[in-house]
Design an enzyme around this catalytic site. Structure first.
Site, PDB file in Angstrom:
ATOM      1  CG  ASN A   7      -1.862   1.203   1.299  1.00 49.41           C
ATOM      2  OD1 ASN A   7      -2.001   2.030   0.456  1.00 49.41           O
ATOM      3  ND2 ASN A   7      -2.754   1.230   2.493  1.00 49.41           N
ATOM      4  NE  ARG A  90      -5.982   1.370   0.168  1.00 54.41           N
ATOM      5  CZ  ARG A  90      -6.034   2.651   0.559  1.00 54.41           C
ATOM      6  NH1 ARG A  90      -5.159   3.109   1.349  1.00 54.41           N
ATOM      7  NH2 ARG A  90      -7.507   3.375   0.832  1.00 54.41           N
ATOM      8  CG  HIS A 179     -13.129   2.900   3.705  1.00 57.33           C
ATOM      9  ND1 HIS A 179     -13.864   3.868   4.339  1.00 57.33           N
ATOM     10  CD2 HIS A 179     -11.592   3.142   4.042  1.00 57.33           C
ATOM     11  CE1 HIS A 179     -12.698   4.696   4.907  1.00 57.33           C
ATOM     12  NE2 HIS A 179     -11.642   4.275   4.848  1.00 57.33           N
ATOM     13  NE  ARG A 238     -10.187  11.884   5.070  1.00 60.91           N
ATOM     14  CZ  ARG A 238     -10.061  10.524   4.644  1.00 60.91           C
ATOM     15  NH1 ARG A 238     -11.096   9.983   4.075  1.00 60.91           N
ATOM     16  NH2 ARG A 238      -9.093   9.983   4.794  1.00 60.91           N
ATOM     17  NE  ARG A 282      -6.063   5.245  20.274  1.00 60.00           N
ATOM     18  CZ  ARG A 282      -5.001   4.664  19.577  1.00 60.00           C
ATOM     19  NH1 ARG A 282      -4.585   3.468  19.920  1.00 60.00           N
ATOM     20  NH2 ARG A 282      -4.500   5.222  18.716  1.00 60.00           N
ATOM     21  N   GLY A 328     -10.504   0.893  13.158  1.00 58.25           N
ATOM     22  CA  GLY A 328      -9.860   1.206  14.676  1.00 58.25           C
ATOM     23  C   GLY A 328     -10.648   1.488  15.582  1.00 58.25           C
ATOM     24  CB  ILE A 329     -13.394   4.025  15.692  1.00 57.35           C
ATOM     25  CG1 ILE A 329     -12.279   5.316  15.721  1.00 57.35           C
ATOM     26  CG2 ILE A 329     -14.645   4.575  16.481  1.00 57.35           C
ATOM     27  CD1 ILE A 329     -12.707   6.468  15.102  1.00 57.35           C
ATOM     28  CD  GLU A 382      -8.869  -1.925   4.243  1.00 55.44           C
ATOM     29  OE1 GLU A 382      -8.501  -2.086   5.233  1.00 55.44           O
ATOM     30  OE2 GLU A 382      -9.103  -1.176   3.384  1.00 55.44           O
TER      31      GLU A 382
HETATM   32  P1  AMP Z   1      -7.491   3.251  11.607  1.00 52.34           P
HETATM   33  O1  AMP Z   1      -7.600   4.197  10.459  1.00 52.34           O
HETATM   34  O2  AMP Z   1      -8.614   2.000  11.324  1.00 52.34           O
HETATM   35  O3  AMP Z   1      -6.313   2.579  12.191  1.00 52.34           O
HETATM   36  O4  AMP Z   1      -8.142   3.803  13.226  1.00 52.34           O
HETATM   37  C1  AMP Z   1      -7.655   4.985  13.835  1.00 52.34           C
HETATM   38  C2  AMP Z   1      -8.680   5.343  14.791  1.00 52.34           C
HETATM   39  O5  AMP Z   1      -9.054   4.360  15.785  1.00 52.34           O
HETATM   40  C3  AMP Z   1      -7.917   6.613  15.606  1.00 52.34           C
HETATM   41  O6  AMP Z   1      -9.011   7.547  15.530  1.00 52.34           O
HETATM   42  C4  AMP Z   1      -7.741   5.987  17.082  1.00 52.34           C
HETATM   43  O7  AMP Z   1      -7.900   6.735  18.092  1.00 52.34           O
HETATM   44  C5  AMP Z   1      -8.924   4.904  17.082  1.00 52.34           C
HETATM   45  N1  AMP Z   1      -9.101   3.782  18.220  1.00 52.34           N
HETATM   46  C6  AMP Z   1      -8.096   2.856  18.266  1.00 52.34           C
HETATM   47  N2  AMP Z   1      -8.200   2.155  19.199  1.00 52.34           N
HETATM   48  C7  AMP Z   1      -9.174   2.855  19.958  1.00 52.34           C
HETATM   49  C8  AMP Z   1      -9.620   2.603  21.135  1.00 52.34           C
HETATM   50  N3  AMP Z   1      -9.325   1.623  22.113  1.00 52.34           N
HETATM   51  N4  AMP Z   1     -10.616   3.634  21.598  1.00 52.34           N
HETATM   52  C9  AMP Z   1     -11.223   4.355  21.088  1.00 52.34           C
HETATM   53  N5  AMP Z   1     -10.607   4.710  19.560  1.00 52.34           N
HETATM   54  C10 AMP Z   1      -9.613   3.873  19.188  1.00 52.34           C
END
Ligand code: AMP
Length: 396
Positions: A7, A90, A179, A238, A282, A328-329, A382
């Site tokens: 990627n 990707r 996505h 965004r 977080r 992540g969220i 992915e």
């Molecule tokens: P990603 O782009 O899929 O890697 O997701 C990143 C996002 O996931 C960021 O905003 C992180 O703060 C959020 N994130 C990861 N772990 C947690 C958690 N345990 N609680 C809340 N948000 C999280």
């Protein structure tokens, strides 16, 4: 068979080496700050982690260094690069040219190049990655896997914008959605968990970039991102949906040109802009718990926007069998899942708060036992889809 999944971003390069038959990730890593100084974070199967500072003036040095590390005596991931059967790339934007993954040839590269105006930050980096792999791994097949491909099944009424039709026919203006590889993987897992022939699934991919997709019988019929990944949900930096009238208003008030304006909506808005604290959720959750008003409002805004789309997609699908949370969220933030499903019991969406709070890995169900609608947490993968598509196209 070992597939290298790449990627390539504008200043970064993520990679995984995957054994496609066993799904084992033999190594993974991230080269950051390409063109600045260069840092590589590399992890091998037994969770041995390395962090190496190494100059990477261009993507070529980054890919060369990655291949060196993979074949290095100390790491011993592979004895030599011949063990890599093929490379899966990707690619963010496949426009209307590509509704599935494809073996790369000169014509495919040309089409990805033609789509640069629609993805000016991403497609040029992908083309670089492809050309460097063709040079450094001569004779190895390269496959492109597009973020937009899964959404090519959207019907016209969902992908057209309500502007004069010539803008679509002459300028390709439409919703493409992104996505797609994640939405495909997660909805496919959900359909297997549901074990139903006909299915209505809503996937909430909530990460730094976020989008929701309505999936009917395994096909995307609508999604929240649009011509670009700016539309839809409140994201890390965004804004998501906004009245287009905001644009000239703010340009005038703040003396911004169109590039500065779009940068403002892409990089300075969303969770970062509303909370004023961080784009990392977080930190914003922590600040909200400590009483910070803007952080509390930010969380409410995010969840209301998610809820708004879940409900509108239930309308478009004519019901729903499962709502899935990923990225992540979606995978980690039980607070966001709880708030996004709150007060939707009248639609048969009944979250089990205890199950939702449990920290478990793998696919899991977080609805109450009798909930008419299933609520799943499904970790996205992915890279595995890219490796599989690559394998399927090259195995012959
Ligand atoms: P990603 O782009 O899929 O890697 O997701 C990143 C996002 O996931 C960021 O905003 C992180 O703060 C959020 N994130 C990861 N772990 C947690 C958690 N345990 N609680 C809340 N948000 C999280």
């Amino acid at each position: 068979m070992l597939i290298l999944v790449l990627n390539a971003g504008s200043s970064s390069l993520k990679y995984q080496l995957i054994n496609v038959q066993t799904a084992e990730v033999k190594a993974s890593g991230l080269c950051e700050r390409i063109g600045i100084d260069g840092v590589m974070k590399h992890e091998i199967a037994e969770h041995r982690k390395l962090q190496i500072d190494h100059p990477m003036p261009t993507h070529k040095e980054a890919i060369e260094f990655m291949l060196d590390i993979l074949t290095h005596d100390d790491t011993q991931v592979i004895a030599n690069i011949d063990e890599i059967a093929a490379v899966g790339h990707r690619v963010v934007h496949g426009g209307e040219y590509f509704n599935k993954s494809i073996l790369i040839n000169a014509n495919v590269v040309k089409k990805i190049e033609e789509l640069v105006p629609l993805a000016p930050l991403h497609n040029p980096a992908h083309i670089l990655g492809i050309k460097i792999c063709q040079e450094l791994l001569p004779g190895k097949p390269n496959v492109a896997v597009f973020d937009t491909a899964f959404h090519q099944t959207m019907p016209e009424e969902n992908y057209l914008y309500a502007v004069p039709h010539e803008d679509y026919t002459e300028h390709h203006l439409r919703k493409y959605g992104f996505h797609g590889t994640s939405h495909y993987y997660v909805s496919d897992q959900a359909i297997q968990m549901l074990d139903k022939k006909e299915s209505k699934v809503i996937v909430c991919h909530l990460g730094n970039g976020s989008s929701i997709c309505a999936v009917k019988d395994g096909k995307s019929i609508d999604t929240t991102m649009g011509l670009t990944p700016l539309e839809g949900l409140v994201m890390g930096t965004r804004s998501g949906d906004i009245d287009a009238g905001v644009i000239p208003y703010l340009m005038d008030k703040k003396g911004m040109d169109s590039n500065q304006m779009i940068n403002y909506l892409n990089k300075k808005s969303g969770i970062l802009g509303v909370s004023g604290i961080s784009s990392d959720l977080r930190e914003v959750i922590k600040a909200a718990k400590d009483g910070d008003h803007r952080s509390k409002i930010c969380i409410e805004m995010m969840c209301n926007r998610i809820k708004k789309y879940i409900c509108s997609y239930i309308g478009i699908l004519g019901g729903v069998d499962a709502i899935c949370f990923t990225a992540g969220i979606g995978e980690n933030a039980d607070l966001i899942r709880e708030k996004s499903c709150a007060n939707l019991e009248f639609l048969g969406i009944e979250l089990d708060k205890k199950k939702n709070k449990k920290r478990e890995s793998g696919n899991r169900e977080i609805n109450k036992d009798n909930s008419p609608v299933k609520i799943y947490v499904i970790p996205t993968n992915e890279e595995y889809v890219i490796a599989q598509d690559t394998y399927n196209l090259v195995k012959g």
